[in-house]
Write an enzyme that holds these catalytic residues in place. Structure first.
Site, PDB file in Angstrom:
ATOM      1  N   HIS B 127       0.821  -1.222   0.000  1.00 38.75           N
ATOM      2  CA  HIS B 127       0.000   0.000   0.000  1.00 38.75           C
ATOM      3  C   HIS B 127       0.855   1.273   0.000  1.00 38.75           C
ATOM      4  CE1 HIS B 127      -3.640  -2.213   0.486  1.00 38.75           C
ATOM      5  NE2 HIS B 127      -3.331  -2.680   1.683  1.00 38.75           N
ATOM      6  N   ASP B 164      -2.696 -10.654  -2.171  1.00 32.75           N
ATOM      7  CA  ASP B 164      -3.232 -10.141  -0.909  1.00 32.75           C
ATOM      8  C   ASP B 164      -4.690  -9.759  -1.195  1.00 32.75           C
ATOM      9  OD1 ASP B 164      -2.122  -8.666   1.850  1.00 32.75           O
ATOM     10  OD2 ASP B 164      -3.826  -7.627   0.952  1.00 32.75           O
ATOM     11  N   HIS B 166      -6.262  -7.232  -0.423  1.00 38.14           N
ATOM     12  CA  HIS B 166      -6.410  -5.806  -0.722  1.00 38.14           C
ATOM     13  C   HIS B 166      -5.577  -5.449  -1.952  1.00 38.14           C
ATOM     14  CE1 HIS B 166      -6.876  -6.262   3.726  1.00 38.14           C
ATOM     15  NE2 HIS B 166      -8.013  -5.656   3.419  1.00 38.14           N
ATOM     16  N   ASP B 253      -4.803 -12.982   3.713  1.00 34.46           N
ATOM     17  CA  ASP B 253      -6.006 -12.408   4.330  1.00 34.46           C
ATOM     18  C   ASP B 253      -7.287 -12.620   3.532  1.00 34.46           C
ATOM     19  OD1 ASP B 253      -4.772 -10.811   2.479  1.00 34.46           O
ATOM     20  OD2 ASP B 253      -4.743  -9.001   3.696  1.00 34.46           O
TER      21      ASP B 253
END
Lengths: 225, 316
Positions: B127, B164, B166, B253
């Site tokens: 991120h 991931d 996200h 996740d």
């Protein structure tokens, strides 16, 4: 949330004596579909749209023998001959909600923004409203969506907002929507955080029911028999 | 069996976050335990952290941003730029140790000491933007790794697979105009999940158009949808791009038991993804593949997920 903050202020305009071809080229060059027509004093006289221009052009079904004649006729046409004069306008102090409702009702894609003296101040289109919508919903900001089911009684929203604020999490937006259970509402906070597990646990421990936002969306889809 | 490296260092535990924060040092302990209990340690090449030369971080991040982060740590601040980014005095050093460990792992692979590796590092990176910390990330580890491979080893085509749950907004933005790095991400749909980017129509810009690809997945979906999207999007794209090296942003996740997302991948689903990635590495990049840890927060599931992940890398 006023039109003046979201409208285009540098408006591309045209005079009423300009030719239809000039209007067509101006719209094509600027990728726009609405041209306000003004006089030398910046008074709004009308609007010419790409549809007005297209309707003025010779039809592809026109008789070939008459084509040259038709073309000549179009070349002589001026903006004042094809423009809409009965224009719905908005004032700079109209709200965005006003503009959204107007577009919704009139099915017009853009409105000239005119002050009390009839002077053109700007133009507001569906595109500008979409930009404002993106801004209001916080779509471009990093965050995640929760769906919380609450009873339709006072003070519920305050509990949610307080619980989230205590965790120092900022809100991108909050939407409230109907739910299939009468007496319940679905609250969608868009939270500017990645730390979702903690806040979810907290809300559950406070007795709120959390729904996968997809379940709510799926309810909105037409059912197959 | 391949020679697989495993980057792990207790110093990665020194990056402390608030007590309730999901990105905690117990994650790495759980991962280590899974690999240890699976009796894989004796078969792995164990790699320790190493402090990165800051110039490699500067290959991606603005020097003023790096200084801001260092100063925040020196002041003893406990968060950086957002309440999401929890930290402590040691966080800057740990972030440099993560980058340095990864670059050393890459070096070992390029020198032929190992075939591939799993880097179990904190803090995560995908991120992090050029000038902004976001979503628990400070330095964009995978982006720095790609730049290192390009300038130290003249690698022309780096393929990044980010699974991931996200979207890796930082990685995408760093490479979106760059045709030498293909960024592929599969993640929970941005209308529901952090960080709100990674929509299907984001495909790169300018010269980089066509070298960014996103497969958003709606909440509630599982293995089947991942199979479908990877087969439709990633496999054909890499068959054309032919990466010389594959880097993965590995996040556990999306697992059904991880409450950080609405995606329900099973443990088996995770294995399937990694098996395909290893196959692609064998096919296009001579097996060269480095997996970098991003998210994954379910402490009960991390041991088995990490063990399977490493076993697949080893080709056991």
């Amino acid at each position: 949330m006023f039109v003046t903050n979201s409208m285009q202020k540098n408006v591309i305009t045209i005079g009423k004596e300009a030719s239809v071809f000039e209007a067509r080229d101006k719209m094509a060059a600027n990728s726009i579909r609405h041209l306000p027509v003004i006089d030398s004093e910046n008074n709004l006289l009308g609007v010419v749209t790409d549809r007005d221009v297209r309707s003025a052009m010779p039809s592809v079904f026109a008789d070939v023998c008459n084509l040259e004649e038709e073309k000549k006729k179009v070349a002589e046409l001026k903006v004042k001959d094809i423009m809409t004069t009965n224009v719905t306008t908005v004032s700079p102090m109209h709200t965005l909600q006003d503009a959204i409702m107007l577009i919704h009702r009139t099915r017009v894609g853009a409105f000239p923004v005119v002050d009390e003296d009839g002077k053109l101040k700007g133009i507001i289109s569906v595109r500008d409203l979409l930009r404002a919508f993106v801004n209001v919903l916080g779509i471009e900001e990093p965050g995640m969506l929760l769906c919380i089911l609450v009873e339709n009684k006072q003070g519920q929203m305050k509990r949610i907002v307080d619980a989230i604020t205590e965790e120092k999490i900022s809100f991108g937006s909050i939407l409230v929507a109907r739910y299939w259970d009468e007496g319940k509402r679905a609250v969608f906070p868009y939270l500017l955080t990645n730390n979702v597990a903690h806040i979810k646990r907290k809300l559950k421990s406070m007795g709120f029911e959390l729904l996968n936002p997809m379940e709510w969306y799926l309810d909105q889809l037409p059912k197959h028999d | 069996m391949r020679k697989t490296g495993f980057l792990h260092d207790d110093r990665y535990l020194l990056h402390r976050t608030a007590s309730y924060h999901p990105e905690c040092s117990d994650r790495l302990k759980a991962i280590y335990k899974g690999i240890e209990d699976g009796e894989l340690l004796p078969k792995l090449t164990l790699i320790k952290a190493k402090r990165a030369d800051q110039r490699w971080v500067e290959a991606v991040h603005h020097v003023k941003y790096i200084m801001r982060f260092e100063e925040a740590c020196l002041y003893g601040l406990t968060e950086f730029e957002s309440a999401d980014n929890q930290m402590c005095r040691e966080s800057f050093e740990v972030a440099l140790l993560a980058v340095g460990g990864i670059l050393d792992t890459l070096r070992m692979m390029m020198e032929g000491q190992i075939d591939n590796a799993f880097c179990s590092v904190r803090p995560p990176g995908h991120h992090a933007e050029v000038e902004k910390a976001m979503g628990f990330c400070y330095f964009n580890n995978v982006a720095i790794a790609a730049r290192y491979l390009q300038s130290e080893y003249g690698i022309k085509r780096v393929g990044i697979v980010d699974f991931d749950v996200h979207h890796g907004n930082g990685t995408q933005h760093i490479f979106e105009a760059d045709p030498s790095v293909f960024y592929y991400s599969i993640h929970e749909h941005p209308s529901f999940a952090f960080p709100g980017t990674g929509r299907e129509f984001e495909k790169g810009i300018g010269e980089g158009e066509g070298f960014t690809m996103n497969s958003p997945v709606l909440p509630g979906q599982s293995d089947k949808e991942y199979h479908k999207l990877l087969e439709r999007d990633l496999f054909p794209a890499f068959d054309v791009f032919r990466p010389e090296i594959i880097l993965t942003s590995t996040g556990f996740d999306a697992h059904e038991d991880d409450d950080m997302s609405g995606i329900n991948l099973t443990t088996k689903g995770y294995s399937w993804i990694m098996e395909r990635v290893v196959e692609m590495a064998d096919k296009y990049s001579d097996g060269r593949l480095i997996s970098l840890l991003e998210g994954g927060y379910c402490l009960q599931r991390l041991p088995e997920l990490a063990k399977n992940h490493v076993e697949i890398l080893m080709g056991k």
